[in-house]
Design a protein around this motif. Structure first.
Motif: not given
Length: 305
Positions: A283-286, A290
């Motif tokens: 995933n590009s964001k937490e 995300g």
């Protein structure tokens, strides 16, 4: 009991029940909304939606189904407890989801290279194939990932090819009676890996000549090693049995890199592909935001009709 006391007690009890009901409902994921209808069978993996769904594997599978995903993959399935394998398979069947790939346990991507032609390495591979059959039965799987290992650089490439083909033929003999398919995955992780390109994998599948030996076309890896994704998929299409996804650079969800996944998915759909597309990326964001971004990205690139 006096009427006044009765009314006060009833009001307090009713309020407590109402609050308890609200708290209980808040702890349960909302499944009342209709799942999104995707055009293709995208397969998330465990951990991808852990913040939204919780850590329990069964809860995660149910969350995926609630979002509209119709498939699931789990590279590490062979290493899980057999009871959990069975429970995961039962949950997938109940939710109408297709089980995607798991990895045949042969000791790691670089280990026990089939290119060497050594009997001890072949025995480890065949033992993994036999155990994979039992795992597949428990979780209702059809496809298993195989990575042949590294180059054996002291041998001519033609001899290495022959060793790999012979070993895979013996693996196919194990899978064929059960209708199972090992899918060979060319990787970009190291220049020391034997299997790296789609045309090479195509040649090997043709030589093995079995319905149980096909290509796993991982778009992320093959964008790195050769590019021309649609053209090369078209050239090798009759041997592709499974597809995996990841944008490049970064190996995150579609829309985060250079690949035009909406066009790629449109092309795949027009080819009539009804198999699984494994979401083998991070995933590009937490966090929850995300995870929701991953779901939203797939809705965006799947909107190609």
């Amino acid at each position: 009991m006096k009427r006044r006391n009765f009314l006060q007690k009833t009001a307090l009890t009713g309020g407590a029940l109402s609050m308890g009901g609200a708290l209980t409902y808040a702890a349960i994921p909302n499944t009342s909304a209709e799942p999104h209808k995707f055009n293709l069978n995208y397969a998330p993996h465990l951990g991808m939606f852990e913040e939204l769904a919780g850590k329990d594997p069964i809860d995660q599978i149910n969350f995926m189904a609630d979002q509209g995903f119709t498939a699931f993959e789990d590279n590490g399935m062979m290493k899980r407890d057999t009871a959990l394998q069975t429970k995961m398979g039962e949950t997938l069947a109940k939710r109408g989801m297709t089980m995607g790939v798991f990895v045949v346990d042969k000791g790691g991507n670089m280990a026990n290279t089939l290119a060497a032609g050594k009997q001890e390495y072949i025995d480890i591979f065949l033992d993994g194939c036999n155990r994979a059959v039992e795992t597949a039965k428990r979780c209702n799987a059809k496809w298993m990932t195989v990575v042949p290992g590294g180059y054996e650089r002291n041998l001519p490439i033609g001899v290495q090819d022959a060793h790999v083909i012979e070993a895979l033929r013996r693996g196919a003999e194990i899978f064929e009676p059960h209708g199972l398919v090992m899918v060979l995955e060319p990787l970009s992780d190291s220049p020391d890996l034997y299997l790296q390109n789609s045309d090479q994998t195509y040649m090997i599948c043709k030589a093995v000549n079995s319905p149980s030996c096909k290509i796993l076309y991982d778009i992320y890896h093959l964008q790195k090693t050769e590019g021309h994704i649609i053209r090369n998929m078209d050239l090798t299409w009759d041997e592709i049995a499974y597809i995996q996804i990841g944008d490049n650079p970064g190996r995150k969800e579609p829309t985060t890199g250079e690949l035009n996944y909406k066009n790629i998915f449109k092309w795949i759909s027009e080819k009539g592909y009804d198999g699984v597309l494994g979401m083998e990326h991070g995933n590009s964001k937490e966090g929850k935001a995300g995870e929701q971004a991953v779901i939203d990205a797939y809705k965006q690139v799947d909107d190609f009709l």
